[in-house]
Design a protein around this motif. Structure first.
Motif, PDB file in Angstrom:
ATOM      1  N   ILE A   1       0.842  -1.194   0.000  1.00 30.85           N
ATOM      2  CA  ILE A   1       0.000   0.000   0.000  1.00 30.85           C
ATOM      3  C   ILE A   1       0.877   1.244   0.000  1.00 30.85           C
ATOM      4  O   ILE A   1       0.628   2.218  -0.715  1.00 30.85           O
ATOM      5  CB  ILE A   1      -0.891   0.018   1.260  1.00 30.85           C
ATOM      6  CG1 ILE A   1      -1.896  -1.095   1.219  1.00 30.85           C
ATOM      7  CG2 ILE A   1      -1.596   1.362   1.387  1.00 30.85           C
ATOM      8  CD1 ILE A   1      -2.929  -0.927   0.179  1.00 30.85           C
ATOM      9  N   ALA A   2       1.927   1.197   0.837  1.00 26.22           N
ATOM     10  CA  ALA A   2       2.748   2.387   1.015  1.00 26.22           C
ATOM     11  C   ALA A   2       3.605   2.650  -0.213  1.00 26.22           C
ATOM     12  O   ALA A   2       3.940   3.778  -0.515  1.00 26.22           O
ATOM     13  CB  ALA A   2       3.616   2.241   2.261  1.00 26.22           C
ATOM     14  N   ALA A   3       3.981   1.604  -0.902  1.00 26.01           N
ATOM     15  CA  ALA A   3       4.791   1.801  -2.102  1.00 26.01           C
ATOM     16  C   ALA A   3       4.069   1.163  -3.286  1.00 26.01           C
ATOM     17  O   ALA A   3       4.420   0.086  -3.748  1.00 26.01           O
ATOM     18  CB  ALA A   3       6.169   1.177  -1.910  1.00 26.01           C
ATOM     19  N   PRO A   4       3.017   1.843  -3.775  1.00 26.57           N
ATOM     20  CA  PRO A   4       2.208   1.243  -4.850  1.00 26.57           C
ATOM     21  C   PRO A   4       3.030   0.905  -6.080  1.00 26.57           C
ATOM     22  O   PRO A   4       2.651   0.039  -6.868  1.00 26.57           O
ATOM     23  CB  PRO A   4       1.158   2.320  -5.160  1.00 26.57           C
ATOM     24  CG  PRO A   4       1.529   3.522  -4.396  1.00 26.57           C
ATOM     25  CD  PRO A   4       2.563   3.177  -3.393  1.00 26.57           C
TER      26      PRO A   4
ATOM     27  N   TYR B   1      11.465   4.252  -3.485  1.00 27.30           N
ATOM     28  CA  TYR B   1      10.030   4.370  -3.738  1.00 27.30           C
ATOM     29  C   TYR B   1       9.434   5.630  -3.122  1.00 27.30           C
ATOM     30  O   TYR B   1       8.248   5.889  -3.262  1.00 27.30           O
ATOM     31  CB  TYR B   1       9.307   3.122  -3.231  1.00 27.30           C
ATOM     32  CG  TYR B   1       9.578   1.921  -4.102  1.00 27.30           C
ATOM     33  CD1 TYR B   1       8.980   1.811  -5.351  1.00 27.30           C
ATOM     34  CD2 TYR B   1      10.446   0.921  -3.695  1.00 27.30           C
ATOM     35  CE1 TYR B   1       9.236   0.736  -6.165  1.00 27.30           C
ATOM     36  CE2 TYR B   1      10.714  -0.164  -4.505  1.00 27.30           C
ATOM     37  CZ  TYR B   1      10.104  -0.258  -5.749  1.00 27.30           C
ATOM     38  OH  TYR B   1      10.356  -1.326  -6.559  1.00 27.30           O
ATOM     39  N   LYS B   2      10.255   6.388  -2.387  1.00 26.55           N
ATOM     40  CA  LYS B   2       9.818   7.652  -1.783  1.00 26.55           C
ATOM     41  C   LYS B   2       8.569   7.478  -0.925  1.00 26.55           C
ATOM     42  O   LYS B   2       7.720   8.356  -0.841  1.00 26.55           O
ATOM     43  CB  LYS B   2       9.590   8.713  -2.855  1.00 26.55           C
ATOM     44  CG  LYS B   2      10.873   8.971  -3.606  1.00 26.55           C
ATOM     45  CD  LYS B   2      10.803  10.181  -4.488  1.00 26.55           C
ATOM     46  CE  LYS B   2      12.169  10.462  -5.090  1.00 26.55           C
ATOM     47  NZ  LYS B   2      12.762   9.315  -5.804  1.00 26.55           N
TER      48      LYS B   2
ATOM     49  N   HIS C   1      14.309  -0.311   4.561  1.00 23.79           N
ATOM     50  CA  HIS C   1      13.939   1.072   4.880  1.00 23.79           C
ATOM     51  C   HIS C   1      14.479   2.015   3.798  1.00 23.79           C
ATOM     52  O   HIS C   1      13.779   2.931   3.349  1.00 23.79           O
ATOM     53  CB  HIS C   1      14.503   1.438   6.254  1.00 23.79           C
ATOM     54  CG  HIS C   1      14.034   2.758   6.774  1.00 23.79           C
ATOM     55  ND1 HIS C   1      12.721   3.166   6.684  1.00 23.79           N
ATOM     56  CD2 HIS C   1      14.680   3.761   7.404  1.00 23.79           C
ATOM     57  CE1 HIS C   1      12.592   4.367   7.222  1.00 23.79           C
ATOM     58  NE2 HIS C   1      13.770   4.753   7.663  1.00 23.79           N
ATOM     59  N   ALA C   2      15.709   1.774   3.387  1.00 25.15           N
ATOM     60  CA  ALA C   2      16.332   2.643   2.399  1.00 25.15           C
ATOM     61  C   ALA C   2      15.617   2.542   1.052  1.00 25.15           C
ATOM     62  O   ALA C   2      15.300   3.557   0.426  1.00 25.15           O
ATOM     63  CB  ALA C   2      17.806   2.281   2.248  1.00 25.15           C
ATOM     64  N   VAL C   3      15.344   1.302   0.623  1.00 26.38           N
ATOM     65  CA  VAL C   3      14.700   1.130  -0.678  1.00 26.38           C
ATOM     66  C   VAL C   3      13.317   1.765  -0.665  1.00 26.38           C
ATOM     67  O   VAL C   3      12.940   2.505  -1.580  1.00 26.38           O
ATOM     68  CB  VAL C   3      14.605  -0.370  -1.044  1.00 26.38           C
ATOM     69  CG1 VAL C   3      13.710  -0.562  -2.257  1.00 26.38           C
ATOM     70  CG2 VAL C   3      15.990  -0.924  -1.321  1.00 26.38           C
ATOM     71  N   LEU C   4      12.554   1.487   0.416  1.00 28.79           N
ATOM     72  CA  LEU C   4      11.204   2.049   0.478  1.00 28.79           C
ATOM     73  C   LEU C   4      11.241   3.570   0.501  1.00 28.79           C
ATOM     74  O   LEU C   4      10.497   4.231  -0.200  1.00 28.79           O
ATOM     75  CB  LEU C   4      10.473   1.535   1.724  1.00 28.79           C
ATOM     76  CG  LEU C   4       9.909   0.123   1.635  1.00 28.79           C
ATOM     77  CD1 LEU C   4       9.297  -0.279   2.966  1.00 28.79           C
ATOM     78  CD2 LEU C   4       8.855   0.045   0.551  1.00 28.79           C
ATOM     79  N   SER C   5      12.135   4.115   1.337  1.00 27.63           N
ATOM     80  CA  SER C   5      12.039   5.561   1.541  1.00 27.63           C
ATOM     81  C   SER C   5      12.870   6.361   0.541  1.00 27.63           C
ATOM     82  O   SER C   5      12.560   7.514   0.275  1.00 27.63           O
ATOM     83  CB  SER C   5      12.425   5.920   2.972  1.00 27.63           C
ATOM     84  OG  SER C   5      13.718   5.483   3.253  1.00 27.63           O
TER      85      SER C   5
END
Lengths: 425, 422
Positions: free
Chosen positions: A395-398, B201-202, B194-198
């Motif tokens: 959800i957070a990274a669609p 993928y921002k 955490h790094a990849v998501l933030s």
């Protein structure tokens, strides 16, 4: 949509709204509906698939079969996962054959037993509805209320206190009073970080985390001291008066109580507040673009404080619902992380009351079914938390979901959820 | 942006309001020492502090103080400092004076709590140090990430996952060091998530951190219930034994407290110095901080913002993994469900309290660790203050700091903002 030009930061709810109200761009209603639910739906499916994968790789039987041949292992894995998920859904929805045979038999107790799983799922969903409405309301106003857990505790403390200390009231007065006390407790716990945010810029994420732990310690102290049951050595509060208990609608073993309907009513109320009142419009404007809202003459301070207090009140109701409807007293770890789960649910429901209620129903169902899965398939209930984390990632990274399922990107701005900066800007 | 920060700092420390607020605060602390501690004590009552931790042999005599006189002196000294602050102001030294008055208050509390009794001060400090280890290491993880502009509220989850894997791998391999390595790797892995998501993928960094926290609680409880509880052999890694450092441990008072600890305590000091020097005295640190303060400017100067942030978050994850290893391999010797019990969040608080600096975090870690270990002693001393209130103190203190009552912290300017390359 005059505010649309000013949109720098999109929140999930805003995107949802835009999608609902967007000019028909040659798309049918169904295409648009698919647009708004495709990501949550695919996220849920992906989460369940990954959960199944986890069940398979931690299963002894699968590894035993692996020794024979990989193909055996795959077959065993499919069987194991099917057993687990069958138990999950029969434990949460009831088995159709049992319902049919109970209805044929006509025995009241048997019928209640057959319907118990699904009603139990609704009962389990109730605190999720309240708590995730709380988080969703925060998101709508650009605030991240990570403190629902603490607000739930304080709400429960307040409402259990009103529940056991006031005697001789009729239920029609006592129940609303105890519920309001719960809402008040949660509202106080939300007001403090809201006020700090508005007045000093102290970030609500840190402050609500701190308030969570203050609430835990507070309840530890109360249950070992002033609020401890007089005849008990355990850290539990006295049992509330019968007049404060939320009425159960069916006989035992069904625990279903009117809290579920109160939750639905509150969800409707939140929807009405957000989308049908001037105040709700202010709140959403402050949430989606504080700068524009300030130019439009809206009070950022007032809205922030009010939004956090109301969000806290909703979470407080979750606590009240648990102590008035189910436990009837307060114990130390009575909330098994509803406040943290509700963050996932608010995001899954795109911070819209309807979405939030649906997401809560899903998780109440999963949690209830997981209890049966634990018994039947020896799979620890914590698997639900893992599945929930997977769903939340998608959800957070669609973009991840889009990559997996090759969906084209939504027109317009990316659906990422953003909240106002760490520094309180 | 960088210049405005420095200016704000000057103004905040020297502002007249702050001078007055601080002066009144010192006076109040002095008054409370006199009012709450001093008044209930009769003349002639003595407080005895033992200066040698339990189980340690030394000929050092106990330290006996006349309780009332000590408290009166402390109260007077605090009030005097408050008076000077109000009239003249300590200017730049205000924070130092605040520290002194606060320690007067804490010492006064100890004198009062142990009046007529004996308290093992050295033991208390020793427990404080070991309780400060996971908090400081966790806070260092936060410092690394947030100095590069990535908020890390996942310290809790990283520590929890690392604690479990450390115990599991340590038990299976039979080696504490292999277990520790696995713990660090798991922390790094979650750092990568955490790094990849933030970064890639921002995703909102707080949501990304929440995901990791939820995931860690779920997966550790799941694996522990499935494997480690039914089979205790998988949950028995042992602990790192204390290493007595020759000569240094013979220093009176400080020696047994500082130099008779296990590897984690020494490593904490090592990392503390390493990260402090690295961040503030090397090109690497300058680049890392520039990415957290003003990524666009850093990018213009040819610093790769994304790579720097990835590196910082991975290192932060590794550090949180190391901190997690402490719970199972450095302290308890087994994994229990949700055993970090919110210490990751206290570590986050310690980082904020310590103003995003390594030594500040260590100071805050000590303070919070002290509150924690003192809470355990209150019941033994028969003090009528519920220990829960002491345990609340770190959280309340952090909220006060965050509100800017005693001077606002200097968070990295671009903390929490995803970087978008144009």
């Amino acid at each position: 949509m005059s505010e649309k030009e000013n949109n720098e930061k999109q929140d999930a709810g805003k995107v949802f709204l835009d999608e609902l109200t967007a000019e028909p761009s040659g798309e049918t209603f169904w295409a648009r509906a698919w647009h708004s639910i495709s990501i949550p739906l695919l996220a849920i499916i992906s989460g369940l698939v990954l959960g199944g994968f986890l069940i398979a790789v931690t299963s002894d039987a699968v590894w035993a079969a692996w020794a024979q041949s990989p193909w055996e292992a795959v077959k065993t894995a499919v069987v194991e996962v099917r057993i687990a998920y069958t138990a999950l859904f029969s434990g949460s929805l009831g088995s159709p054959s049992a319902i049919v045979s109970a209805l044929r038999g006509g025995d009241a107790l048997e019928i209640r037993r057959a319907f118990n799983p699904i009603l139990e799922s609704l009962t389990a969903s109730t605190p999720f509805i309240f708590a995730s409405l709380a988080v969703a309301l925060g998101f709508r106003s650009g605030l991240f209320n990570i403190g629902a857990e603490g607000q739930i505790f304080v709400g429960a403390i307040f409402s259990v206190f009103v529940g056991y200390s006031l005697t001789g009231l009729p239920a029609i007065i006592h129940i609303p009073l105890a519920l309001l006390a719960g809402a008040l407790g949660g509202a106080i716990w939300g007001f403090i970080p809201g006020w700090l945010k508005a007045k000093t810029g102290g970030h609500e994420v840190i402050n609500t985390i701190m308030m969570n732990y203050i609430a835990f310690r507070l309840s530890d102290w109360l249950l070992n001291g002033p609020m401890q049951r007089p005849d008990s050595f355990n850290p539990v509060s006295p049992t509330i008066m019968d007049s404060a208990k939320l009425p159960k609608l069916f006989g035992p073993p069904i625990r279903f109580h009117i809290g579920f309907f109160i939750a639905l009513g509150v969800a409707w109320l939140v929807w009405w507040l957000l989308f049908r009142t001037r105040w709700g419009f202010d709140l959403r404007s402050v949430g989606s673009n504080p700068h524009a809202a300030r130019y439009a003459g809206m009070s950022i301070v007032g809205t922030t404080v009010a939004a956090m207090s109301l969000s806290g009140a909703l979470a407080g109701l979750a606590g009240a619902n648990e102590v008035l409807g189910l436990n009837h007293f307060l114990a130390m770890a009575f909330s098994s992380g509803y406040g943290f789960d509700s963050i996932a649910l608010a995001l899954l429901g795109k911070s819209h009351p309807v979405g939030v209620v649906l997401a809560s129903l899903l998780f109440g169902t999963l949690r209830t079914g997981a209890l049966r899965m634990q018994v039947v398939a020896q799979i620890p209930i914590d698997i639900i938390t893992v599945i929930q984390a997977f769903i939340l990632v998608f959800i957070a990274a669609p973009a991840i979901i889009r990559t997996i399922f090759r969906i084209r990107g939504a027109a317009g701005p990316e659906e990422a959820i953003t909240i106002r900066g760490w520094g309180g800007g | 942006m960088a210049t405005t920060i420095i200016e704000r700092r000057e103004v905040e420390i020297k502002s007249p309001t702050r001078q007055r607020v601080m002066g009144v605060l010192f006076l109040l602390l002095g008054a409370s020492i006199w009012l709450f501690f001093g008044r209930g004590i009769e003349a002639g009552v003595e407080t005895t502090f033992k200066l040698v931790p339990g189980g340690f042999e030394s000929s050092l005599a106990d330290w006996t103080l006349p309780a009332l006189a000590t408290l009166n002196i402390l109260a007077f000294a605090s009030a005097f400092l408050g008076g000077v602050q109000l009239v003249r102001g300590f200017g730049k030294r205000t924070n130092m004076i605040l520290g002194i008055v606060a320690s007067f208050f804490i010492f006064g509390f100890l004198v009062w709590a142990a009046a007529g009794k004996s308290m093992n001060l050295a033991g208390l400090l020793n427990t404080t140090l070991s309780k400060a280890v996971p908090l400081t290491l966790g806070a260092l993880s936060g410092v690394l990430c947030e100095r590069a502009g990535v908020v890390n509220i996942a310290i809790e989850g990283m520590m929890l996952a690392a604690a479990m894997v450390g115990a599991l791998v340590g038990s299976v391999s039979g080696s504490l060091w292999v277990g520790l390595l696995a713990a660090v790797l798991v922390g790094t892995l979650l750092g990568l998530v955490h790094a990849v998501l933030s970064i890639k993928y921002k995703t909102d960094q707080i949501i990304s951190g929440t995901v990791i926290n939820i995931f860690a609680v779920g997966i550790t409880s799941f694996l522990s219930a499935k494997f480690m509880q039914p089979n205790q052999a998988l949950n028995d890694p042992g602990v790192f034994r204390p290493i007595v450092i020759p000569l240094l441990s013979k220093i009176p008072i400080l020696g047994p407290i500082l130099f008779n600890n296990n590897m984690f305590v020494y490593s904490m000091f090592f990392f503390l110095i390493l990260i402090h020097v690295g961040l503030f005295y090397t090109r690497w640190g300058l680049r890392l901080r520039s990415v957290g303060e003003h990524p666009k400017a850093a990018d213009t100067l040819g610093i790769n913002v994304f790579n720097t942030r990835y590196m910082a978050v991975l290192l932060g994850g590794a550090m949180a993994g190391f901190a997690g290893g402490y719970f199972t391999l450095g302290s308890v010797g087994r994994f229990d469900e949700i055993m970090t019990a919110g210490r990751g969040f206290i570590a986050l608080a310690a980082m904020i309290f310590g103003n995003w600096t390594p030594f500040g975090s260590f100071g805050a870690g000590l303070l919070f660790g002290f509150a924690d270990s003192l809470a355990g002693k209150l019941a033994i001393l028969g003090v009528q203050i519920p220990s829960e209130f002491l345990l609340m103190a770190p959280y309340v203190a952090t909220m006060i700091v965050l509100a800017g009552v005693v001077g606002r912290g200097q968070m990295p300017a671009a903390d929490g903002q995803p970087y978008e390359k144009e």
